[in-house]
Structures are given as structure tokens and as C-alpha cells.
Design an enzyme around this catalytic site. Structure first.
Site, PDB file in Angstrom:
ATOM      1  N   SER A  20       3.486   8.722   1.823  1.00  0.00           N
ATOM      2  CA  SER A  20       4.753   8.196   2.341  1.00  0.00           C
ATOM      3  C   SER A  20       5.246   9.133   3.428  1.00  0.00           C
ATOM      4  O   SER A  20       4.998  10.352   3.373  1.00  0.00           O
ATOM      5  CB  SER A  20       5.797   8.140   1.222  1.00  0.00           C
ATOM      6  OG  SER A  20       7.090   7.908   1.765  1.00  0.00           O
ATOM      7  N   TYR A  55      10.057  11.722  -6.053  1.00  0.00           N
ATOM      8  CA  TYR A  55       9.031  10.851  -5.440  1.00  0.00           C
ATOM      9  C   TYR A  55       8.557  11.491  -4.134  1.00  0.00           C
ATOM     10  O   TYR A  55       7.353  11.603  -3.892  1.00  0.00           O
ATOM     11  CB  TYR A  55       9.611   9.457  -5.187  1.00  0.00           C
ATOM     12  CG  TYR A  55       8.770   8.591  -4.264  1.00  0.00           C
ATOM     13  CD1 TYR A  55       7.629   7.932  -4.733  1.00  0.00           C
ATOM     14  CD2 TYR A  55       9.103   8.420  -2.920  1.00  0.00           C
ATOM     15  CE1 TYR A  55       6.852   7.140  -3.888  1.00  0.00           C
ATOM     16  CE2 TYR A  55       8.342   7.632  -2.074  1.00  0.00           C
ATOM     17  CZ  TYR A  55       7.215   6.999  -2.565  1.00  0.00           C
ATOM     18  OH  TYR A  55       6.450   6.219  -1.722  1.00  0.00           O
TER      19      TYR A  55
HETATM   20  N1  LIG Z   1       7.340  -0.011   0.173  1.00  0.00           N
HETATM   21  C1  LIG Z   1       7.658   1.128   0.762  1.00  0.00           C
HETATM   22  O1  LIG Z   1       8.758   1.229   1.381  1.00  0.00           O
HETATM   23  C2  LIG Z   1       6.713   2.292   0.772  1.00  0.00           C
HETATM   24  C3  LIG Z   1       6.938   3.320   1.713  1.00  0.00           C
HETATM   25  C4  LIG Z   1       6.082   4.413   1.746  1.00  0.00           C
HETATM   26  C5  LIG Z   1       5.018   4.476   0.871  1.00  0.00           C
HETATM   27  N2  LIG Z   1       4.799   3.470  -0.048  1.00  0.00           N
HETATM   28  C6  LIG Z   1       3.671   3.615  -0.951  1.00  0.00           C
HETATM   29  O2  LIG Z   1       2.836   2.488  -0.820  1.00  0.00           O
HETATM   30  C7  LIG Z   1       2.165   2.251  -2.066  1.00  0.00           C
HETATM   31  C8  LIG Z   1       2.361   0.792  -2.456  1.00  0.00           C
HETATM   32  O3  LIG Z   1       3.756   0.553  -2.625  1.00  0.00           O
HETATM   33  P1  LIG Z   1       4.385  -0.909  -2.532  1.00  0.00           P
HETATM   34  O4  LIG Z   1       5.476  -0.860  -1.561  1.00  0.00           O
HETATM   35  O5  LIG Z   1       3.323  -1.923  -2.391  1.00  0.00           O
HETATM   36  O6  LIG Z   1       5.043  -0.982  -3.989  1.00  0.00           O
HETATM   37  P2  LIG Z   1       5.089  -2.186  -5.072  1.00  0.00           P
HETATM   38  O7  LIG Z   1       5.349  -3.475  -4.384  1.00  0.00           O
HETATM   39  O8  LIG Z   1       6.025  -1.721  -6.126  1.00  0.00           O
HETATM   40  O9  LIG Z   1       3.594  -2.220  -5.646  1.00  0.00           O
HETATM   41  C9  LIG Z   1       3.103  -1.132  -6.387  1.00  0.00           C
HETATM   42  C10 LIG Z   1       1.708  -1.442  -6.865  1.00  0.00           C
HETATM   43  O10 LIG Z   1       1.260  -0.313  -7.635  1.00  0.00           O
HETATM   44  C11 LIG Z   1       0.819  -0.774  -8.902  1.00  0.00           C
HETATM   45  N3  LIG Z   1       1.041   0.261  -9.912  1.00  0.00           N
HETATM   46  C12 LIG Z   1       2.209   0.899 -10.225  1.00  0.00           C
HETATM   47  N4  LIG Z   1       2.001   1.761 -11.224  1.00  0.00           N
HETATM   48  C13 LIG Z   1       0.677   1.664 -11.549  1.00  0.00           C
HETATM   49  C14 LIG Z   1      -0.137   2.291 -12.512  1.00  0.00           C
HETATM   50  N5  LIG Z   1       0.344   3.213 -13.370  1.00  0.00           N
HETATM   51  N6  LIG Z   1      -1.455   1.947 -12.568  1.00  0.00           N
HETATM   52  C15 LIG Z   1      -1.949   1.026 -11.719  1.00  0.00           C
HETATM   53  N7  LIG Z   1      -1.243   0.392 -10.795  1.00  0.00           N
HETATM   54  C16 LIG Z   1       0.072   0.716 -10.721  1.00  0.00           C
HETATM   55  C17 LIG Z   1       1.611  -2.057  -9.174  1.00  0.00           C
HETATM   56  O11 LIG Z   1       0.875  -2.933 -10.019  1.00  0.00           O
HETATM   57  P3  LIG Z   1       1.077  -3.152 -11.606  1.00  0.00           P
HETATM   58  O12 LIG Z   1       2.541  -3.089 -11.885  1.00  0.00           O
HETATM   59  O13 LIG Z   1       0.436  -4.493 -11.824  1.00  0.00           O
HETATM   60  O14 LIG Z   1       0.301  -2.033 -12.246  1.00  0.00           O
HETATM   61  C18 LIG Z   1       1.656  -2.654  -7.769  1.00  0.00           C
HETATM   62  O15 LIG Z   1       0.457  -3.362  -7.509  1.00  0.00           O
HETATM   63  C19 LIG Z   1       2.753   3.246  -3.059  1.00  0.00           C
HETATM   64  O16 LIG Z   1       1.917   4.364  -3.170  1.00  0.00           O
HETATM   65  C20 LIG Z   1       4.065   3.651  -2.408  1.00  0.00           C
HETATM   66  O17 LIG Z   1       4.483   4.924  -2.825  1.00  0.00           O
HETATM   67  C21 LIG Z   1       5.627   2.382  -0.101  1.00  0.00           C
END
Ligand SMILES: NC(=O)c1ccc[n+]([C@@H]2O[C@H](COP(=O)([O-])OP(=O)(O)OC[C@H]3O[C@@H](n4cnc5c(N)ncnc54)[C@H](OP(=O)(O)O)[C@@H]3O)[C@@H](O)[C@H]2O)c1
Length: 278
Positions: free
Chosen positions: A142, A156
């Protein structure tokens, strides 16, 4: 694409592929003709994403905070496709609590999913990459791991900073003996997914920032296209928001001044008032 056979197909493992960025990456890589292994805890959601991604897709229910699950994910990927070319540690979870509110459980949860999970993934797949002398590990971190500007994300951001360090250490280690293995850090800014509502403590604590202008949210599809391009052409680091390299430079040039601005909410400086008529 290229590198693996005449079709250019790569075998790509994606954790956290049941929603958000991971699902968008799966759809984009599927569209580009890659074979996919999709992992998360919600198997129904994974199957729905697999259907949208099309092509050769294998689904594995796995919790990345459990080393045995991650090792099974690797074993199932190898059993399904005979090799893994790219492993994307994308699963992650945010938090909505300031430092002074954190509990031991909060800290453990953030480290387990955002630090230990990617380390388990790296350690599971590296022997395979080393045996082949080729492979690409991508850690979805991130921008907050580089510039900790959203105080409500506290541990985080700290976990993502740890992930950035570990990813860089691994990249330098491997560069010496395994130049064919690439290691990438991806640092998205705010992306329009369910990340904020899935965050620990969502709905309580201090409100999240919702910036406009150059720090404004990107779509999951925009970010997925950039990650798919990274799969096709590896590089060490990717800021998905083109404004972020300059913001990171400004932060490291003068942390104090940057924090003062952050405390003011990055408000523009007051405009000079027109002189009153005489
Ligand atoms: N959205 C943002 O603003 C943002 C910004 C910077 C970085 N990121 C990073 O991008 C990545 C994806 O985030 P996102 O925005 O797509 O979030 P999201 O919509 O909440 O999706 C998170 C994904 O991670 C999976 N997950 C969570 N805990 C898990 C576990 N213990 N084991 C396996 N799978 C798990 C969830 O699936 P299940 O619940 O089915 O397990 C889901 O598929 C993350 O690393 C996040 O930190 C996001």
C-alpha cells in the site's frame, strides 16, 4: 507476454481473489490468456470470479494466515498446472483505529494477514522458482506502507511498511544468485473496493480520509490493468497512482512539513483577499 512457451501463457496464483483488486486482476489476467489459481476463504465468491475470468482456472479455499493452507495452495497449483510462473500475495485487510486505541488482537490480526501471509506465500513458492531459475513474486502492499498519511490505518500502514522492507530484502538477496526471479512491490493508493467496509473496526473510530485531486480513489479495474502489465513486464516497484512518486519524494524530503500539511487535511493555502475599494 512471452517467456513461457509459444502461447505466452503464465500460471498465476492470486491470493485474496474473491473480491476487490484480486478479483479484478483475475478477470484481467484471464482476458489476457493466463492460467489462474485463485485463493481466498470464501469459496462461492471465488467460483463466481473464476467463471468471470474464464479460461483455465483452479480455485483453492485458503486462509493466508495459516501456513499449512498456503503450502496446500502451492501444492494444488503445481498439481493443477505443473508449474507456477507468478505468485501474487494480494490478500490483505485494513483497520480503522488510531494507535492509542489498538489492542493486542488488532496488532496480531494485521501482522498475520498483511505480513505473515505474504511471507508464507514467498517461502512456499521460492524453492519452486529457484529450482526453475525463474519466477515472479508480487506483493500487494500500500502507499500507506511508504507514506503513513492516514492515521486511522495505524498498524495496517505499519504492517505494509514491514512488507515493503521484507520484499526489498528478498529482492536484493535473490538478485545475486537468481537473477531470473523477479520480486515486485505494488503500492496502490485508495482503490474503490470493499476494503474500507471489510476493515477491522469499520464504522467506528476516526473517519477515513476521502481525498480528491491526485490522491483520489482509483477503480479496481485501473489497478488490475497495471498489475497485469507488471506480470507481463516485471519491475521492482509499482505506484499505481501516477501522482504518488512525487508525493513520496515530498514526504521523505521534509517529513515535518509534510505532516503539518497532513494535519491540516492537505487544505490549500488561504487565497489572498482582493484589496477593499477605497
Ligand atoms: N482498496 C484499497 O484502497 C487498497 C489500497 C492499498 C492497498 N490495498 C491492498 O490491496 C489488497 C486487496 O485489497 P482490496 O481493496 O481488494 O480489499 P477487499 O475488497 O477487502 O478484498 C480483500 C481480499 O482478501 C481476501 N482475504 C482477506 N483475508 C484473508 C485471509 N486471511 N486469507 C485469504 N484471503 C483473505 C478476501 O477474501 P475472503 O474474505 O474470501 O478470504 C478478499 O478477496 C490488500 O492487500 C490491500 O491491503 C488496498
Amino acid at each position: 507476454m512471452a517467456e513461457n512457451g509459444s502461447s505466452g501463457e503464465k500460471v498465476v496464483v492470486i491470493t485474496g481473489a474473491s473480491g476487490g483488486i484480486g478479483a479484478a486482476v483475475a478477470r484481467e489476467l484471464g482476458r489476457r490468456g493466463h492460467a489462474l489459481v485463485l485463493a481466498a476463504r470464501n469459496e462461492d465468491a471465488l467460483r463466481a470470479v473464476a467463471a468471470e475470468a474464464g479460461g483455465r482456472v483452479h480455485v483453492v479455499r485458503a486462509d493466508v494466515t495459516k501456513r499449512a493452507d498456503v503450502e496446500r495452495l502451492r501444492d494444488e497449483a503445481l498439481a493443477a498446472f505443473g508449474r507456477v510462473d507468478v505468485w501474487i500475495n494480494n490478500a490483505g485487510r485494513g483497520i480503522n483505529r488510531s494507535v492509542h486505541e489498538l489492542t493486542d488482537d488488532d496488532i496480531d490480526e494485521m501482522i498475520a494477514v498483511n505480513v505473515k501471509g505474504p511471507v508464507y506465500g514467498a517461502q512456499a513458492i521460492l524453492p519452486h522458482f529457484q529450482e526453475r531459475g525463474t519466477g515472479h513474486l508480487i506483493n500487494i502492499s500500500s502507499f500507506l506502507g511508504r507514506v503513513p498519511v492516514a492515521t486511522n490505518r495505524s498498524v495496517y500502514s505499519a504492517a505494509k511498511a514491514a512488507l515493503n522492507s521484507l520484499t526489498a530484502n528478498l529482492r536484493v538477496d535473490l538478485a545475486k544468485s537468481f537473477p531470473g526471479i523477479h520480486v515486485s512491490t505494488v503500492m496502490p493508493g485508495i482503490v474503490s473496493t470493499d476494503f474500507a467496509t471489510n476493515a477491522l473496526g469499520a464504522g467506528s473510530g476516526p473517519p477515513g480520509i476521502r481525498p480528491t485531486g491526485p490522491m483520489a480513489p482509483q477503480t479496481a479495474e485501473e489497478v488490475a490493468t497495471q498489475i497485469a502489465d507488471l506480470v507481463d513486464a516485471p519491475k521492482p516497484e509499482l505506484y499505481t497512482n501516477p501522482a504518488h512518486p512525487a508525493i513520496a519524494r515530498a514526504y521523505y524530503a521534509d517529513v515535518g512539513a509534510f505532516e503539518e500539511q497532513a494535519a491540516r487535511g492537505f487544505a490549500p493555502p488561504p487565497q489572498p483577499q482582493p484589496a477593499a475599494d477605497a
